[in-house]
Design a protein around this motif. Structure first.
Motif, mmCIF file in Angstrom:
data_model
loop_
_atom_site.group_PDB
_atom_site.id
_atom_site.type_symbol
_atom_site.label_atom_id
_atom_site.label_comp_id
_atom_site.label_asym_id
_atom_site.label_seq_id
_atom_site.Cartn_x
_atom_site.Cartn_y
_atom_site.Cartn_z
ATOM 1 N N SER A 196 41.030 46.763 37.525
ATOM 2 C CA SER A 196 40.992 46.033 38.792
ATOM 3 C C SER A 196 39.536 45.856 39.197
ATOM 4 O O SER A 196 38.658 46.617 38.786
ATOM 5 C CB SER A 196 41.768 46.771 39.890
ATOM 6 O OG SER A 196 41.145 48.009 40.191
ATOM 7 N N ASP A 246 37.178 45.328 42.641
ATOM 8 C CA ASP A 246 37.087 45.372 44.099
ATOM 9 C C ASP A 246 35.764 44.765 44.546
ATOM 10 O O ASP A 246 34.706 45.097 43.998
ATOM 11 C CB ASP A 246 37.156 46.814 44.617
ATOM 12 C CG ASP A 246 38.494 47.474 44.298
ATOM 13 O OD1 ASP A 246 39.440 46.740 43.976
ATOM 14 O OD2 ASP A 246 38.572 48.710 44.374
ATOM 15 N N THR A 268 40.706 42.811 46.228
ATOM 16 C CA THR A 268 41.014 43.463 44.959
ATOM 17 C C THR A 268 41.762 42.498 44.058
ATOM 18 O O THR A 268 42.787 41.938 44.456
ATOM 19 C CB THR A 268 41.871 44.728 45.178
ATOM 20 O OG1 THR A 268 41.137 45.655 45.993
ATOM 21 C CG2 THR A 268 42.189 45.387 43.846
ATOM 22 N N ASN A 321 44.549 39.710 44.721
ATOM 23 C CA ASN A 321 45.908 40.229 44.784
ATOM 24 C C ASN A 321 46.155 41.072 46.028
ATOM 25 O O ASN A 321 47.273 41.123 46.549
ATOM 26 C CB ASN A 321 46.213 41.077 43.537
ATOM 27 C CG ASN A 321 46.099 40.276 42.261
ATOM 28 O OD1 ASN A 321 45.096 40.356 41.553
ATOM 29 N ND2 ASN A 321 47.121 39.488 41.961
ATOM 30 N N ARG A 322 45.100 41.732 46.518
ATOM 31 C CA ARG A 322 45.243 42.579 47.706
ATOM 32 C C ARG A 322 43.973 42.494 48.550
ATOM 33 O O ARG A 322 42.885 42.238 48.034
ATOM 34 C CB ARG A 322 45.490 44.045 47.299
ATOM 35 C CG ARG A 322 46.824 44.271 46.608
ATOM 36 C CD ARG A 322 46.997 45.717 46.170
ATOM 37 N NE ARG A 322 45.983 46.131 45.199
ATOM 38 C CZ ARG A 322 46.040 45.830 43.914
ATOM 39 N NH1 ARG A 322 47.032 45.095 43.437
ATOM 40 N NH2 ARG A 322 45.105 46.247 43.093
#
Length: 216
Positions: free
Chosen positions: A140, A142, A165, A155-156
């Motif tokens: 991932s 960030d 993220t 995605n987030r």
């Protein structure tokens, strides 16, 4: 805002993947480009996984004297490794500048040329085998910004929309999109100073005119 960047990286691979795909050499090859920036890399071993982690702060003084963001983006796009491309659109306004960025990353293309057997092995896997391997490779990305972006395909989100993220697939192409509006602090400060001086001038003019009327 001061053109500095804090970089935190943690890369780990399960011991099963290390032994079956011969990834140990790939990890070492990935660390070499980072060392040229003086980045300290520490080994990471936890819960049957092996890899490395690092933290480094890039200051404005390390930007090779580049203060123009457009020039910095252009140079960055030319220095990206194989398998990564960056496209950008810059729209300037009086008080702000809009940046639209799109980064594509294909990790299979980024594998070291010194180990073609690894690339061949990954490309020869069927769909089910790739899916099983992907579940062992958890990646991932960030990104924390000082301001909230205009748009993104993360995605987030967290931290009131300032931390984004993206889930990264190691076996297929990834596309990260981001649009951000950066304030031109110099022009904003200059405009605020002009407005403040205008208000002060109007107040002084009004007080002087009021005094003349009272005397008259």
């Amino acid at each position: 805002m001061d053109r500095s960047v804090d970089l935190d990286v943690e890369v780990s691979v399960s011991e099963n993947a290390l032994s079956s795909l011969y990834l140990q050499k790939a990890l070492e090859d990935y660390k070499q480009p980072l060392e040229q920036y003086g980045i300290q890399i520490e080994p990471l071993q936890e819960s049957g996984r092996e890899g490395f982690q690092l933290h480094h702060t890039f200051t404005a003084a390390q930007s090779d004297g580049i203060t123009n963001p457009e020039e910095a983006l252009q140079r960055l796009s030319q220095q990206l490794p194989k398998g990564m491309t960056l496209s950008s659109v810059v729209k300037k306004h009086f008080f702000t500048t809009d940046y639209q960025l799109q980064l594509t990353a294909d990790f299979l293309q980024m594998l070291p040329d010194s180990d073609p057997s690894l690339t061949d092995k990954l490309e020869s896997m069927n769909f089910i085998a790739k899916e099983l391997l992907s579940r062992q490779l958890d990646f991932s990305f960030d990104l924390t910004l000082p301001i909230r972006p205009l748009a993104h395909n993360a995605n987030r989100v967290a931290d009131d929309g300032k931390t984004l993220t993206w889930d990264i697939s190691p076996l297929s192409e990834n596309r990260l999109e981001l649009a951000v509006r950066v304030p031109n602090l110099g022009r904003i400060a200059a405009a605020a100073a002009v407005v403040l001086l205008a208000i002060i001038a109007l107040v002084l003019f009004w007080r002087r005119r009021t005094r003349k009327r009272s005397k008259g």
